[in-house]
Design a protein around this motif. Structure first.
Motif, PDB file in Angstrom:
ATOM      1  N   GLY A  47     -67.437 -47.993 -38.625  1.00  0.00           N
ATOM      2  CA  GLY A  47     -66.033 -48.256 -38.913  1.00  0.00           C
ATOM      3  C   GLY A  47     -65.451 -49.305 -37.988  1.00  0.00           C
ATOM      4  O   GLY A  47     -64.795 -50.255 -38.419  1.00  0.00           O
ATOM      5  N   ARG A  48     -65.674 -49.151 -36.698  1.00  0.00           N
ATOM      6  CA  ARG A  48     -65.085 -50.026 -35.683  1.00  0.00           C
ATOM      7  C   ARG A  48     -65.687 -51.436 -35.701  1.00  0.00           C
ATOM      8  O   ARG A  48     -64.986 -52.422 -35.503  1.00  0.00           O
ATOM      9  N   ASN A  49     -67.008 -51.526 -35.932  1.00  0.00           N
ATOM     10  CA  ASN A  49     -67.689 -52.817 -35.802  1.00  0.00           C
ATOM     11  C   ASN A  49     -67.884 -53.566 -37.117  1.00  0.00           C
ATOM     12  O   ASN A  49     -68.153 -54.762 -37.105  1.00  0.00           O
ATOM     13  N   TYR A  50     -67.773 -52.868 -38.250  1.00  0.00           N
ATOM     14  CA  TYR A  50     -68.019 -53.550 -39.522  1.00  0.00           C
ATOM     15  C   TYR A  50     -66.816 -53.461 -40.463  1.00  0.00           C
ATOM     16  O   TYR A  50     -66.272 -54.480 -40.880  1.00  0.00           O
ATOM     17  N   LEU A  51     -66.411 -52.241 -40.815  1.00  0.00           N
ATOM     18  CA  LEU A  51     -65.368 -52.079 -41.829  1.00  0.00           C
ATOM     19  C   LEU A  51     -64.006 -52.611 -41.388  1.00  0.00           C
ATOM     20  O   LEU A  51     -63.351 -53.332 -42.141  1.00  0.00           O
ATOM     21  N   LEU A  52     -63.575 -52.262 -40.193  1.00  0.00           N
ATOM     22  CA  LEU A  52     -62.247 -52.684 -39.726  1.00  0.00           C
ATOM     23  C   LEU A  52     -62.161 -54.194 -39.469  1.00  0.00           C
ATOM     24  O   LEU A  52     -61.224 -54.840 -39.951  1.00  0.00           O
ATOM     25  N   PRO A  53     -63.125 -54.827 -38.767  1.00  0.00           N
ATOM     26  CA  PRO A  53     -63.011 -56.276 -38.540  1.00  0.00           C
ATOM     27  C   PRO A  53     -63.078 -57.099 -39.823  1.00  0.00           C
ATOM     28  O   PRO A  53     -62.443 -58.140 -39.926  1.00  0.00           O
ATOM     29  N   LYS A  54     -63.841 -56.632 -40.819  1.00  0.00           N
ATOM     30  CA  LYS A  54     -63.958 -57.380 -42.068  1.00  0.00           C
ATOM     31  C   LYS A  54     -62.827 -57.039 -43.039  1.00  0.00           C
ATOM     32  O   LYS A  54     -62.835 -57.477 -44.183  1.00  0.00           O
ATOM     33  N   LYS A  55     -61.873 -56.224 -42.586  1.00  0.00           N
ATOM     34  CA  LYS A  55     -60.710 -55.830 -43.379  1.00  0.00           C
ATOM     35  C   LYS A  55     -61.119 -55.134 -44.682  1.00  0.00           C
ATOM     36  O   LYS A  55     -60.461 -55.277 -45.704  1.00  0.00           O
ATOM     37  N   LEU A  56     -62.219 -54.402 -44.636  1.00  0.00           N
ATOM     38  CA  LEU A  56     -62.655 -53.615 -45.782  1.00  0.00           C
ATOM     39  C   LEU A  56     -62.033 -52.231 -45.764  1.00  0.00           C
ATOM     40  O   LEU A  56     -62.054 -51.531 -46.771  1.00  0.00           O
ATOM     41  N   ALA A  57     -61.506 -51.832 -44.598  1.00  0.00           N
ATOM     42  CA  ALA A  57     -60.932 -50.498 -44.463  1.00  0.00           C
ATOM     43  C   ALA A  57     -59.851 -50.514 -43.393  1.00  0.00           C
ATOM     44  O   ALA A  57     -59.731 -51.464 -42.622  1.00  0.00           O
ATOM     45  N   MET A  58     -59.064 -49.425 -43.374  1.00  0.00           N
ATOM     46  CA  MET A  58     -58.084 -49.225 -42.310  1.00  0.00           C
ATOM     47  C   MET A  58     -58.159 -47.774 -41.877  1.00  0.00           C
ATOM     48  O   MET A  58     -58.658 -46.928 -42.616  1.00  0.00           O
ATOM     49  N   GLU A  59     -57.702 -47.503 -40.661  1.00  0.00           N
ATOM     50  CA  GLU A  59     -57.778 -46.136 -40.148  1.00  0.00           C
ATOM     51  C   GLU A  59     -56.927 -45.212 -41.014  1.00  0.00           C
ATOM     52  O   GLU A  59     -55.880 -45.608 -41.514  1.00  0.00           O
ATOM     53  N   ALA A  60     -57.381 -43.973 -41.164  1.00  0.00           N
ATOM     54  CA  ALA A  60     -56.694 -43.004 -42.013  1.00  0.00           C
ATOM     55  C   ALA A  60     -55.625 -42.269 -41.205  1.00  0.00           C
ATOM     56  O   ALA A  60     -55.846 -41.176 -40.714  1.00  0.00           O
ATOM     57  N   THR A  61     -54.439 -42.901 -41.090  1.00  0.00           N
ATOM     58  CA  THR A  61     -53.303 -42.234 -40.456  1.00  0.00           C
ATOM     59  C   THR A  61     -52.329 -41.838 -41.553  1.00  0.00           C
ATOM     60  O   THR A  61     -52.465 -42.260 -42.707  1.00  0.00           O
ATOM     61  N   ALA A  62     -51.330 -41.026 -41.209  1.00  0.00           N
ATOM     62  CA  ALA A  62     -50.354 -40.573 -42.205  1.00  0.00           C
ATOM     63  C   ALA A  62     -49.613 -41.755 -42.824  1.00  0.00           C
ATOM     64  O   ALA A  62     -49.402 -41.800 -44.044  1.00  0.00           O
ATOM     65  N   ALA A  63     -49.220 -42.720 -41.994  1.00  0.00           N
ATOM     66  CA  ALA A  63     -48.497 -43.891 -42.507  1.00  0.00           C
ATOM     67  C   ALA A  63     -49.389 -44.721 -43.432  1.00  0.00           C
ATOM     68  O   ALA A  63     -48.940 -45.181 -44.486  1.00  0.00           O
ATOM     69  N   ASN A  64     -50.643 -44.903 -43.034  1.00  0.00           N
ATOM     70  CA  ASN A  64     -51.563 -45.690 -43.858  1.00  0.00           C
ATOM     71  C   ASN A  64     -51.858 -44.999 -45.181  1.00  0.00           C
ATOM     72  O   ASN A  64     -52.064 -45.657 -46.195  1.00  0.00           O
ATOM     73  N   LYS A  65     -51.885 -43.657 -45.176  1.00  0.00           N
ATOM     74  CA  LYS A  65     -52.127 -42.929 -46.431  1.00  0.00           C
ATOM     75  C   LYS A  65     -50.984 -43.159 -47.414  1.00  0.00           C
ATOM     76  O   LYS A  65     -51.215 -43.278 -48.616  1.00  0.00           O
ATOM     77  N   ALA A  66     -49.745 -43.248 -46.920  1.00  0.00           N
ATOM     78  CA  ALA A  66     -48.602 -43.525 -47.798  1.00  0.00           C
ATOM     79  C   ALA A  66     -48.707 -44.935 -48.374  1.00  0.00           C
ATOM     80  O   ALA A  66     -48.450 -45.157 -49.560  1.00  0.00           O
ATOM     81  N   VAL A  67     -49.110 -45.892 -47.532  1.00  0.00           N
ATOM     82  CA  VAL A  67     -49.273 -47.268 -47.991  1.00  0.00           C
ATOM     83  C   VAL A  67     -50.379 -47.338 -49.038  1.00  0.00           C
ATOM     84  O   VAL A  67     -50.263 -48.048 -50.047  1.00  0.00           O
ATOM     85  N   ILE A  68     -51.441 -46.610 -48.816  1.00  0.00           N
ATOM     86  CA  ILE A  68     -52.581 -46.628 -49.738  1.00  0.00           C
ATOM     87  C   ILE A  68     -52.186 -46.078 -51.112  1.00  0.00           C
ATOM     88  O   ILE A  68     -52.685 -46.550 -52.130  1.00  0.00           O
ATOM     89  N   GLU A  69     -51.322 -45.080 -51.152  1.00  0.00           N
ATOM     90  CA  GLU A  69     -50.867 -44.543 -52.443  1.00  0.00           C
ATOM     91  C   GLU A  69     -50.186 -45.632 -53.259  1.00  0.00           C
ATOM     92  O   GLU A  69     -50.390 -45.728 -54.468  1.00  0.00           O
ATOM     93  N   GLN A  70     -49.380 -46.459 -52.600  1.00  0.00           N
ATOM     94  CA  GLN A  70     -48.730 -47.574 -53.291  1.00  0.00           C
ATOM     95  C   GLN A  70     -49.770 -48.601 -53.740  1.00  0.00           C
ATOM     96  O   GLN A  70     -49.687 -49.133 -54.847  1.00  0.00           O
ATOM     97  N   MET A  71     -50.746 -48.855 -52.890  1.00  0.00           N
ATOM     98  CA  MET A  71     -51.802 -49.803 -53.252  1.00  0.00           C
ATOM     99  C   MET A  71     -52.610 -49.292 -54.438  1.00  0.00           C
ATOM    100  O   MET A  71     -53.001 -50.066 -55.313  1.00  0.00           O
ATOM    101  N   LYS A  72     -52.861 -47.974 -54.488  1.00  0.00           N
ATOM    102  CA  LYS A  72     -53.600 -47.395 -55.610  1.00  0.00           C
ATOM    103  C   LYS A  72     -52.847 -47.584 -56.914  1.00  0.00           C
ATOM    104  O   LYS A  72     -53.435 -47.930 -57.943  1.00  0.00           O
ATOM    105  N   ALA A  73     -51.521 -47.353 -56.871  1.00  0.00           N
ATOM    106  CA  ALA A  73     -50.713 -47.505 -58.084  1.00  0.00           C
ATOM    107  C   ALA A  73     -50.761 -48.947 -58.581  1.00  0.00           C
ATOM    108  O   ALA A  73     -50.928 -49.196 -59.782  1.00  0.00           O
ATOM    109  N   SER A  74     -50.650 -49.910 -57.676  1.00  0.00           N
ATOM    110  CA  SER A  74     -50.703 -51.309 -58.092  1.00  0.00           C
ATOM    111  C   SER A  74     -52.112 -51.682 -58.560  1.00  0.00           C
ATOM    112  O   SER A  74     -52.277 -52.475 -59.484  1.00  0.00           O
TER     113      SER A  74
END
Length: 151
Positions: free
Chosen positions: A26-53
């Motif tokens: 996660g730290r060395n591949y997914l996050l630097p390549k912007k393929l993923a973001m950490e699963a925090t409460a705020a990010n989960k809310a943002v992801i719900e909006q991204m899923k809808a779009s």
């Protein structure tokens, strides 16, 4: 480490999935390549909006792909290649050749969408699948002919 995928990652999951991965991956591949973001409460809310779009975008792309399928199913490509004895083909017809042939007919399709397991190395007619969307596939008729020898 739990991450939320921003893009589809092979053998891991699709966009919007919350997955557990090794800390280093996660730290060395997914996050630097912007393929993923950490699963925090705020990010989960943002992801719900991204899923809808993403659902809306996917539906639009699927509709466009279905319209394109109707046009592509009528397309026939003919390739001439040099042949030797016993109809042995010199060279082959690759997915890049098929994509270039489609481009010459007015269709702008990436060669990676042409599902050709291995290049065509024999004469004849073939039905080649073109994956336009995750759920939509067109089939193109490809004919490989022998090139006429100059007399």
């Amino acid at each position: 480490m739990e991450v939320i995928l921003k893009e589809d990652v092979n053998n891991l999951g699709h966009r919007g999935d919350v997955v557990k991965v090794a800390d280093g991956y996660g730290r060395n591949y997914l996050l630097p390549k912007k393929l993923a973001m950490e699963a925090t409460a705020a990010n989960k809310a943002v992801i719900e909006q991204m899923k809808a779009s993403a659902v809306r975008r996917s539906a639009k792309e699927k509709g466009e792909a279905e319209q394109l399928v109707a046009q592509l199913n009528d397309v026939a490509l003919v390739f001439e290649r040099k042949v030797g004895e016993n109809d042995h083909l010199f060279g082959s017809v690759t997915s890049a050749d098929i994509a270039h042939g489609l481009e010459s007919k007015g269709f702008n399709i990436d060669r990676r969408k042409v599902s050709l397991d291995e290049p065509l190395k024999s004469l004849g007619e073939f039905l080649i699948p073109v994956k336009l969307h995750r759920e939509v596939t067109a089939h193109i008729k490809v004919t490989v002919k022998g090139e006429e020898a100059a007399a």
